[in-house]
Scaffold this active site. Structure first.
Site, PDB file in Angstrom:
ATOM      1  N   CYS A 104       0.823  -1.191   0.063  1.00 35.32           N
ATOM      2  CA  CYS A 104       0.043  -0.082   0.078  1.00 35.32           C
ATOM      3  C   CYS A 104       0.948   1.136   0.238  1.00 35.32           C
ATOM      4  CB  CYS A 104      -0.934   0.039   1.345  1.00 35.32           C
ATOM      5  SG  CYS A 104      -2.194   1.292   1.105  1.00 35.32           S
ATOM      6  N   CYS A 105       2.002   1.118   0.727  1.00 36.83           N
ATOM      7  CA  CYS A 105       2.777   2.295   0.921  1.00 36.83           C
ATOM      8  C   CYS A 105       3.642   2.517  -0.644  1.00 36.83           C
ATOM      9  CB  CYS A 105       3.962   2.155   1.835  1.00 36.83           C
ATOM     10  SG  CYS A 105       3.455   2.472   3.761  1.00 36.83           S
ATOM     11  N   CYS A 137      -1.255   8.039   7.343  1.00 35.66           N
ATOM     12  CA  CYS A 137      -2.455   7.593   6.777  1.00 35.66           C
ATOM     13  C   CYS A 137      -3.513   7.515   7.986  1.00 35.66           C
ATOM     14  CB  CYS A 137      -2.316   6.720   5.775  1.00 35.66           C
ATOM     15  SG  CYS A 137      -1.577   7.089   4.401  1.00 35.66           S
ATOM     16  N   CYS A 155      -3.417   3.691   9.547  1.00 38.61           N
ATOM     17  CA  CYS A 155      -2.373   3.053  10.181  1.00 38.61           C
ATOM     18  C   CYS A 155      -1.967   4.043  11.099  1.00 38.61           C
ATOM     19  CB  CYS A 155      -1.478   2.924   8.953  1.00 38.61           C
ATOM     20  SG  CYS A 155      -1.759   1.748   7.614  1.00 38.61           S
ATOM     21  N   CYS A 158       7.661   4.132   5.971  1.00 35.56           N
ATOM     22  CA  CYS A 158       6.694   4.168   4.783  1.00 35.56           C
ATOM     23  C   CYS A 158       7.280   3.662   3.733  1.00 35.56           C
ATOM     24  CB  CYS A 158       5.800   5.606   4.500  1.00 35.56           C
ATOM     25  SG  CYS A 158       7.274   6.639   3.888  1.00 35.56           S
TER      26      CYS A 158
END
Length: 244
Positions: A119-120, A202, A205, A228
């Site tokens: 995702c990062c 985010c 998280c 990240c």
């Protein structure tokens, strides 16, 4: 710039500026033609206002890159808009992952639950690397006190395999230096700081931090993850000491 030439240049810069102030280092990065084309990368997070304020004084036309992962807190988005206007930043670039990549890799916006590293990479690392193409270097707000992985941070770093330099004007600052600068310049704090978020990423998280915890304890809580990914190249933390 060739890697060996950049490494020598970074080493010389760290030797020359070792005892200088953050403002001196930042001014060098933004006004010396030999430094090349520079951008400030800002999360508009808990302490971002310090560098943004310095940049607004030195050169308001400095490119400021803000990565909108589309998973940020609403407070961060509002803060970004209000702070950019207040400081008169004239060259703000809002960076996002392409719609095609997002649809292919994270159509339900739940990739952060399945694979946080992926995702990062999708929403932050890859879009930023694309945005940095054409720049000779970039400026970060990282500081030594923030985590063990940043404990040996220097003002200037080599970013492996990109030919770019990374500059960390606040590397040697302490938490009290940040607070003092913000208070003396009457700078607005990110609204989530007062709610127990000393480090803000985010929304899915990031959690509040209890008194006495590490300031970054709320980032990816319970995960074996502390960064990240934007400060990694080929999966490795970028540090000047390892490249010199």
């Amino acid at each position: 710039m060739p890697q060996n030439e950049l490494t020598s240049k970074v080493g010389a810069l760290n030797d020359w500026y070792r005892l200088n102030s953050a403002v001196t280092v930042l001014t060098r990065a933004l006004t010396d033609e030999s430094a090349g084309k520079m951008a400030l990368v800002s999360s508009f997070g808990a302490e971002s206002v310090v560098l943004l304020h310095m940049v607004s004084i030195i050169n308001r036309d400095t490119p400021v890159l803000f990565v909108d992962t589309e998973l940020l807190f609403a407070e961060t988005l509002v803060y970004q808009q209000e702070l950019s206007e207040r400081l008169g930043l004239r060259n703000l670039h809002i960076i996002r992952a392409s719609k095609e990549d997002t649809r292919a890799q994270d159509p339900d916006f739940m990739l952060n639950q399945r694979d946080k590293n992926a995702c990062c990479a999708l929403r932050k690392t890859i879009p930023l690397q694309k945005a940095l193409e054409g720049f000779d270097g970039w400026i970060t707000g990282r500081k030594r006190y923030q985590s063990s992985t940043r404990a040996e941070l220097d003002f200037f770093e080599v970013e492996d395999n990109t030919g770019r330099m990374k500059i960390n004007p606040l590397a040697h600052w302490r938490p009290e230096d940040v607070r003092t600068y913000m208070e003396e310049n009457r700078l607005p704090r990110h609204p989530l700081v007062a709610q127990g978020y000393p480090s803000i990423g985010c929304m899915p998280c990031t959690t509040p931090v209890a008194e006495g915890e590490d300031p970054r304890a709320g980032r990816w809580r319970g995960e074996d993850k502390t960064e990240c990914g934007i400060h990694f190249v080929d999966g490795k933390m970028v540090r000047t000491g390892e490249n010199a």
